[in-house]
Design a protein around this motif. Sequence first.
Motif, PDB file in Angstrom:
ATOM      1  N   THR A 145      -0.858   0.413  -0.383  1.00 19.89           N
ATOM      2  CA  THR A 145      -0.520   0.988   0.925  1.00 19.89           C
ATOM      3  C   THR A 145      -1.767   1.231   1.767  1.00 19.89           C
ATOM      4  O   THR A 145      -1.777   0.950   2.975  1.00 19.89           O
ATOM      5  CB  THR A 145       0.249   2.311   0.741  1.00 19.89           C
ATOM      6  OG1 THR A 145       1.397   2.070  -0.081  1.00 19.89           O
ATOM      7  CG2 THR A 145       0.706   2.873   2.077  1.00 19.89           C
ATOM      8  N   ALA A 146      -2.832   1.746   1.143  1.00 23.71           N
ATOM      9  CA  ALA A 146      -4.072   2.013   1.889  1.00 23.71           C
ATOM     10  C   ALA A 146      -4.669   0.711   2.433  1.00 23.71           C
ATOM     11  O   ALA A 146      -5.054   0.627   3.611  1.00 23.71           O
ATOM     12  CB  ALA A 146      -5.068   2.734   0.987  1.00 23.71           C
ATOM     13  N   LEU A 147      -4.749  -0.315   1.576  1.00 23.22           N
ATOM     14  CA  LEU A 147      -5.302  -1.596   2.027  1.00 23.22           C
ATOM     15  C   LEU A 147      -4.398  -2.240   3.079  1.00 23.22           C
ATOM     16  O   LEU A 147      -4.878  -2.841   4.043  1.00 23.22           O
ATOM     17  CB  LEU A 147      -5.484  -2.539   0.828  1.00 23.22           C
ATOM     18  CG  LEU A 147      -6.545  -2.109  -0.195  1.00 23.22           C
ATOM     19  CD1 LEU A 147      -6.528  -3.046  -1.405  1.00 23.22           C
ATOM     20  CD2 LEU A 147      -7.930  -2.100   0.434  1.00 23.22           C
ATOM     21  N   ALA A 148      -3.087  -2.109   2.895  1.00 19.58           N
ATOM     22  CA  ALA A 148      -2.146  -2.688   3.866  1.00 19.58           C
ATOM     23  C   ALA A 148      -2.260  -2.001   5.216  1.00 19.58           C
ATOM     24  O   ALA A 148      -2.102  -2.645   6.260  1.00 19.58           O
ATOM     25  CB  ALA A 148      -0.721  -2.574   3.339  1.00 19.58           C
ATOM     26  N   LEU A 149      -2.546  -0.699   5.217  1.00 23.29           N
ATOM     27  CA  LEU A 149      -2.704   0.019   6.483  1.00 23.29           C
ATOM     28  C   LEU A 149      -3.926  -0.498   7.246  1.00 23.29           C
ATOM     29  O   LEU A 149      -3.861  -0.715   8.462  1.00 23.29           O
ATOM     30  CB  LEU A 149      -2.832   1.518   6.217  1.00 23.29           C
ATOM     31  CG  LEU A 149      -3.039   2.402   7.449  1.00 23.29           C
ATOM     32  CD1 LEU A 149      -1.889   2.232   8.425  1.00 23.29           C
ATOM     33  CD2 LEU A 149      -3.183   3.865   7.039  1.00 23.29           C
ATOM     34  N   VAL A 150      -5.023  -0.724   6.518  1.00 24.38           N
ATOM     35  CA  VAL A 150      -6.232  -1.251   7.170  1.00 24.38           C
ATOM     36  C   VAL A 150      -5.981  -2.658   7.695  1.00 24.38           C
ATOM     37  O   VAL A 150      -6.261  -2.977   8.869  1.00 24.38           O
ATOM     38  CB  VAL A 150      -7.414  -1.243   6.175  1.00 24.38           C
ATOM     39  CG1 VAL A 150      -8.644  -1.901   6.804  1.00 24.38           C
ATOM     40  CG2 VAL A 150      -7.734   0.180   5.745  1.00 24.38           C
ATOM     41  N   LEU A 151      -5.431  -3.514   6.822  1.00 27.54           N
ATOM     42  CA  LEU A 151      -5.169  -4.901   7.235  1.00 27.54           C
ATOM     43  C   LEU A 151      -4.114  -4.953   8.335  1.00 27.54           C
ATOM     44  O   LEU A 151      -4.241  -5.724   9.309  1.00 27.54           O
ATOM     45  CB  LEU A 151      -4.715  -5.712   6.014  1.00 27.54           C
ATOM     46  CG  LEU A 151      -4.403  -7.186   6.250  1.00 27.54           C
ATOM     47  CD1 LEU A 151      -5.636  -7.913   6.802  1.00 27.54           C
ATOM     48  CD2 LEU A 151      -3.947  -7.849   4.942  1.00 27.54           C
TER      49      LEU A 151
ATOM     50  N   THR B 208      -0.091  -5.858  -1.081  1.00 33.88           N
ATOM     51  CA  THR B 208      -0.912  -5.528   0.092  1.00 33.88           C
ATOM     52  C   THR B 208      -0.622  -6.479   1.246  1.00 33.88           C
ATOM     53  O   THR B 208      -0.395  -6.042   2.387  1.00 33.88           O
ATOM     54  CB  THR B 208      -2.403  -5.596  -0.274  1.00 33.88           C
ATOM     55  OG1 THR B 208      -2.686  -4.613  -1.274  1.00 33.88           O
ATOM     56  CG2 THR B 208      -3.270  -5.321   0.945  1.00 33.88           C
ATOM     57  N   LEU B 209      -0.629  -7.774   0.978  1.00 28.71           N
ATOM     58  CA  LEU B 209      -0.427  -8.744   2.056  1.00 28.71           C
ATOM     59  C   LEU B 209       0.993  -8.647   2.630  1.00 28.71           C
ATOM     60  O   LEU B 209       1.190  -8.771   3.842  1.00 28.71           O
ATOM     61  CB  LEU B 209      -0.703 -10.156   1.543  1.00 28.71           C
ATOM     62  CG  LEU B 209      -2.172 -10.418   1.169  1.00 28.71           C
ATOM     63  CD1 LEU B 209      -2.331 -11.791   0.541  1.00 28.71           C
ATOM     64  CD2 LEU B 209      -3.066 -10.293   2.396  1.00 28.71           C
ATOM     65  N   ALA B 210       1.978  -8.451   1.752  1.00 26.39           N
ATOM     66  CA  ALA B 210       3.356  -8.334   2.244  1.00 26.39           C
ATOM     67  C   ALA B 210       3.532  -7.052   3.056  1.00 26.39           C
ATOM     68  O   ALA B 210       4.125  -7.061   4.145  1.00 26.39           O
ATOM     69  CB  ALA B 210       4.328  -8.360   1.069  1.00 26.39           C
ATOM     70  N   GLU B 211       2.992  -5.954   2.529  1.00 29.10           N
ATOM     71  CA  GLU B 211       3.144  -4.673   3.222  1.00 29.10           C
ATOM     72  C   GLU B 211       2.400  -4.664   4.554  1.00 29.10           C
ATOM     73  O   GLU B 211       2.840  -4.006   5.515  1.00 29.10           O
ATOM     74  CB  GLU B 211       2.639  -3.548   2.319  1.00 29.10           C
ATOM     75  CG  GLU B 211       2.779  -2.154   2.882  1.00 29.10           C
ATOM     76  CD  GLU B 211       4.231  -1.755   3.110  1.00 29.10           C
ATOM     77  OE1 GLU B 211       5.121  -2.319   2.470  1.00 29.10           O
ATOM     78  OE2 GLU B 211       4.459  -0.882   3.963  1.00 29.10           O
ATOM     79  N   ALA B 212       1.277  -5.380   4.630  1.00 27.56           N
ATOM     80  CA  ALA B 212       0.510  -5.426   5.880  1.00 27.56           C
ATOM     81  C   ALA B 212       1.344  -6.010   7.024  1.00 27.56           C
ATOM     82  O   ALA B 212       1.149  -5.641   8.187  1.00 27.56           O
ATOM     83  CB  ALA B 212      -0.765  -6.245   5.687  1.00 27.56           C
ATOM     84  N   GLY B 213       2.272  -6.912   6.698  1.00 27.50           N
ATOM     85  CA  GLY B 213       3.150  -7.455   7.731  1.00 27.50           C
ATOM     86  C   GLY B 213       4.018  -6.371   8.353  1.00 27.50           C
ATOM     87  O   GLY B 213       4.230  -6.343   9.573  1.00 27.50           O
TER      88      GLY B 213
ATOM     89  N   MET C 272       3.284  -3.023   8.139  1.00 30.55           N
ATOM     90  CA  MET C 272       2.382  -2.043   8.743  1.00 30.55           C
ATOM     91  C   MET C 272       1.940  -2.486  10.138  1.00 30.55           C
ATOM     92  O   MET C 272       1.788  -1.656  11.039  1.00 30.55           O
ATOM     93  CB  MET C 272       1.158  -1.845   7.847  1.00 30.55           C
ATOM     94  CG  MET C 272       1.419  -1.043   6.600  1.00 30.55           C
ATOM     95  SD  MET C 272       1.711   0.697   6.974  1.00 30.55           S
ATOM     96  CE  MET C 272       1.641   1.395   5.323  1.00 30.55           C
ATOM     97  N   ALA C 273       1.719  -3.794  10.301  1.00 33.96           N
ATOM     98  CA  ALA C 273       1.268  -4.299  11.598  1.00 33.96           C
ATOM     99  C   ALA C 273       2.280  -3.962  12.684  1.00 33.96           C
ATOM    100  O   ALA C 273       1.904  -3.557  13.792  1.00 33.96           O
ATOM    101  CB  ALA C 273       1.051  -5.807  11.515  1.00 33.96           C
ATOM    102  N   GLU C 274       3.550  -4.118  12.364  1.00 29.54           N
ATOM    103  CA  GLU C 274       4.576  -3.817  13.358  1.00 29.54           C
ATOM    104  C   GLU C 274       4.712  -2.315  13.603  1.00 29.54           C
ATOM    105  O   GLU C 274       4.980  -1.876  14.732  1.00 29.54           O
ATOM    106  CB  GLU C 274       5.918  -4.405  12.906  1.00 29.54           C
ATOM    107  CG  GLU C 274       5.947  -5.920  12.930  1.00 29.54           C
ATOM    108  CD  GLU C 274       5.630  -6.475  14.314  1.00 29.54           C
ATOM    109  OE1 GLU C 274       4.447  -6.817  14.564  1.00 29.54           O
ATOM    110  OE2 GLU C 274       6.541  -6.559  15.149  1.00 29.54           O
ATOM    111  N   VAL C 275       4.531  -1.526  12.550  1.00 26.79           N
ATOM    112  CA  VAL C 275       4.593  -0.069  12.714  1.00 26.79           C
ATOM    113  C   VAL C 275       3.458   0.397  13.612  1.00 26.79           C
ATOM    114  O   VAL C 275       3.666   1.173  14.566  1.00 26.79           O
ATOM    115  CB  VAL C 275       4.514   0.628  11.333  1.00 26.79           C
ATOM    116  CG1 VAL C 275       4.330   2.130  11.507  1.00 26.79           C
ATOM    117  CG2 VAL C 275       5.770   0.355  10.522  1.00 26.79           C
TER     118      VAL C 275
END
Length: 278
Positions: A70-76, A157-162, A164-167
């Motif tokens: 989650t932390a890495l996904a938030l940054v990415l 991380t990569l899936a969650e970043a998608g 997170m980007a929209e959020v």
Amino acid sequence: MSDKVFYPVRRPRQWGQIVQAAVVVALIPTVVYPFLSSGVFDIATVGEYLFGPTILKAVWGTLSLATLSTALALVLGTGVALLRISANPVLRAGASLYVFVFRGTPMLVQLLIWFYAVPRVVGHVGLYVPGTDIVLVPYQPASNFFTPFVAGLFALTLAEAGYMAEVVRSGIQGVDAGQRDAARALGVPAGKIMRQIVLAQAFRIVLPALANQYILMIKNTSLAYAIGYSEILLSVSRVYYTNFKYLELLLVAAFWYLLLTAVITIGQHFVERKFPPR
């Protein structure tokens, strides 16, 4: 001195809410008691494994993978969100493609690809700091590097970043554009406007959504069961395959998922009180 007399204001009783609450409280025993008295599971077995060392180790595995992902996904995801609103059409299209691919394919499929397919495609991995002797990742076969934890970390991380980007993008767009215009008129640099005015407010706006994504990630780590990562679901399944106490061990898993979710929800409550939306 004033002679005015103040009387406390009495609010009318919310009889409708009281009746609704009474109905819910009355229904709980009618659901719980038949389940407990059915004899289909052994409560002593639940207690035996609830805080067992194997289960506690799996809880740590779930929590560490979910938190780091989650932390890495938030940054990415923040980086992808900034590209999504970029004035450059190429960067905007690339970020949109990223969100489309990683948000449009199931996490389980991505996990299997990272664990089984990527090591075969990559062959070997090694990571060095250019111009120095510092070795970050020793040169080795990719199959050794992509352990269940590493493959799960990349995939989640990569899936969650998608997502997170929209959020984050929704939070950025929720900040009044007039504030940016005013800051530009005062000569504030663009980077400082984005960091200290836009993102600072955007993260406050999307705080409930970020906590929701963290809770979802806690549960999504159960997908790493498929690649042999030792999280809660895999650990309880290894136990019930030996003693055939399926329901008892699944109740243990459910208890820990609910407890982790409750802890995150309480933390979310305090963080939201500390950083309310402006």
